[in-house]
Design a protein around this motif. Structure first.
Motif, PDB file in Angstrom:
ATOM      1  N   PHE A 170       0.674  -1.003   0.423  1.00  0.00           N
ATOM      2  CA  PHE A 170      -0.381  -0.189  -0.183  1.00  0.00           C
ATOM      3  C   PHE A 170       1.091   1.084  -0.200  1.00  0.00           C
ATOM      4  O   PHE A 170       2.386   1.360   0.570  1.00  0.00           O
ATOM      5  CB  PHE A 170      -0.907   0.336   0.581  1.00  0.00           C
ATOM      6  N   MET A 171       0.377   2.090  -0.307  1.00  0.00           N
ATOM      7  CA  MET A 171       1.130   3.604  -0.165  1.00  0.00           C
ATOM      8  C   MET A 171      -0.160   4.173   0.696  1.00  0.00           C
ATOM      9  O   MET A 171      -1.207   4.523   0.135  1.00  0.00           O
ATOM     10  CB  MET A 171       1.035   4.005  -1.756  1.00  0.00           C
ATOM     11  N   CYS A 172       0.323   5.628   1.238  1.00  0.00           N
ATOM     12  CA  CYS A 172      -0.196   6.682   1.354  1.00  0.00           C
ATOM     13  C   CYS A 172       0.189   7.867   1.991  1.00  0.00           C
ATOM     14  O   CYS A 172       1.626   7.473   1.626  1.00  0.00           O
ATOM     15  CB  CYS A 172      -0.761   5.795   3.310  1.00  0.00           C
ATOM     16  N   SER A 173      -0.743   9.042   1.759  1.00  0.00           N
ATOM     17  CA  SER A 173       0.006  10.698   1.369  1.00  0.00           C
ATOM     18  C   SER A 173      -1.288  11.510   2.279  1.00  0.00           C
ATOM     19  O   SER A 173      -2.053  10.933   2.380  1.00  0.00           O
ATOM     20  CB  SER A 173       0.580  10.330  -0.168  1.00  0.00           C
ATOM     21  N   ASP A 174      -0.753  12.340   3.229  1.00  0.00           N
ATOM     22  CA  ASP A 174      -1.289  13.453   3.287  1.00  0.00           C
ATOM     23  C   ASP A 174      -1.533  14.755   2.553  1.00  0.00           C
ATOM     24  O   ASP A 174      -0.347  14.884   2.425  1.00  0.00           O
ATOM     25  CB  ASP A 174      -0.768  13.774   4.553  1.00  0.00           C
TER      26      ASP A 174
END
Length: 132
Positions: A61-65
């Protein structure tokens, strides 16, 4: 190297790190792969996640704000579908992911599966859990 489809989660409320750590606590064989943070001159709060990659039981998974607030957010129409190996795994994941979230379909036999549940977690990400 083989192309891999990676789920990318864009958080508009600054919760990328909280969500990532929440998922790491729930899923077995999970780890953070990389974390890049926003610096002091960023268009958002310093230290928030610019991009992080993590693994949940073999799935990347990738995540970002996201600094800009978009007109869209997570939708249950696109969800993470998990085939659970046994009832214990199914119930453990269902219990963990539904904490402070919304159960859209409680664990039950709906005719297409012996046991199935559908959850929107506390961060707005949707999960379908199915017993193989």
């Amino acid at each position: 190297m083989e192309n891999q489809m990676i789920r990318s989660l864009t958080f508009q409320d600054g919760n990328a790190e909280n969500a990532m750590n929440f998922y790491l606590d729930i899923f077995d064989n999970s780890k953070i792969i990389t974390v890049t943070r926003w610096g002091k001159d960023a268009p958002t709060t310093e230290g928030k996640i610019m991009q992080a990659t993590f693994e949940l039981d073999g799935n990347v998974f990738m995540c970002s704000d996201s600094p800009p607030i978009h007109a869209w957010d997570f939708t249950p129409a696109v969800s993470n579908y998990i085939e659970c190996e046994n009832e214990d795994e199914l119930e453990r994941l269902f219990s963990g992911l539904s904490e402070n979230g919304k159960v859209m379909m409680p664990l039950n036999n709906y005719g297409f599966s012996q046991k199935f549940g559908f959850i929107e977690d506390q961060f707005g990400v949707s999960w379908q859990l199915n017993l193989k």
